[in-house]
Write an enzyme that holds these catalytic residues in place. Structure first.
Site, PDB file in Angstrom:
ATOM      1  CB  SER A   1      -0.893   0.030   1.242  1.00  0.00           C
ATOM      2  OG  SER A   1      -1.587   1.267   1.347  1.00  0.00           O
TER       3      SER A   1
ATOM      4  CE1 TYR B   1      -4.726  -2.106   4.721  1.00  0.00           C
ATOM      5  CE2 TYR B   1      -3.842   0.024   4.042  1.00  0.00           C
ATOM      6  CZ  TYR B   1      -4.285  -1.246   3.725  1.00  0.00           C
ATOM      7  OH  TYR B   1      -4.276  -1.662   2.416  1.00  0.00           O
TER       8      TYR B   1
END
Length: 262
Positions: free
Chosen positions: A145, A158
């Site tokens: 990500s 996250y």
């Protein structure tokens, strides 16, 4: 340039029932790969894959796998690798997201995010590594990500889990490079998936993501659009293909320029 055909390549795809993972599954099958597709959402995987099983009955096998139990994952993946005489490729798209300010998030949620996003994915890599080493070939492409490199409000756990994952992939890639095994990351930015929509509200949606938000310390997206799952899938197929034969330890960011490549 060589084409991106994966005819007869054996691929383990983890996290394949929705979003980016399902798009990767479609692209792998179209490229001729033999795919073992796994997900923890078994019923959803069955429903989503019904038409694909009809079109590619000799290429697709479905399995259930829950990355929340890393030790069991490593053992199961190793068994599957033995059953197929070794996978040529591993693709991991699995991940979870809890949205909350990091200073308030329960440690149970922080732990669960790291267990799935970092340790569960590492277990998949460990599970295929021994057979790839024995064959002196293979490649792994892991979905990371752009949040691994850029602080974001309310998704701190996250982002931190993805940062850990990025380093795990690069370190295992360094260890396995002498055996001819390539390990790379594809790091999406904002992509049209259910996970992305978890972050949207009536006041903050796609248009605001594209435009950026100074109050959230977020730049916009220079290409003026969010990614589609197929954009990420095509990057994955490139890194699996012979066209990327001299690429390893690389993080291919597919975010429309949102992080200015930092």
């Amino acid at each position: 340039m060589k084409d991106m055909s994966l005819v007869n390549s054996k691929v383990l795809l983890v996290g394949s029932a929705r979003g980016i993972g399902f798009s990767v599954l479609e692209h792998l099958l179209q490229a001729g790969a033999q795919v073992m597709a796994a997900d923890c959402e078994w019923q959803l995987l069955l429903e989503q894959s019904e038409s694909l099983l009809g079109r590619y009955p000799d290429q697709l096998t479905l399995k259930k796998l829950d990355l929340a139990e890393p030790e069991a994952v490593r053992e199961q993946v190793n068994q599957w690798a033995e059953q197929v005489a070794g996978f040529d490729h591993l693709v991991c798209c699995a991940g979870i997201l809890h949205v909350a300010p990091l200073h308030e998030m329960p440690m149970e949620q922080v732990s669960s995010i790291f267990t799935v996003n970092a340790f569960g994915v590492l277990a998949c890599m460990q599970g295929v590594a021994s057979s790839m080493k024995a064959r002196q070939q293979g490649s792994m492409v892991i979905i990371g990500s752009n949040a691994a490199n850029t602080p974001r409000m309310s998704i701190g756990a996250y982002g931190a889990s993805k940062a850990a994952l990025h380093m795990l992939v690069k370190c295992i890639g360094m260890e396995l490079a002498p055996y001819g095994i390539r390990c790379n990351l594809v790091s999406p930015g904002s992509t049209r998936t259910a996970m992305q929509q978890q972050l949207w509200t009536e006041q903050y949606g796609e248009a605001q993501v594209i435009a950026g938000d100074a109050a959230q310390f977020r730049l916009g997206i220079p290409l003026n659009k969010i990614a589609e799952p197929a954009d990420i899938a095509q990057a994955v197929l490139f890194l699996l293909s012979d066209n990327a034969g001299h690429i390893t330890l690389h993080d291919l960011r597919v975010d429309g320029g949102a992080t200015l490549d930092h």
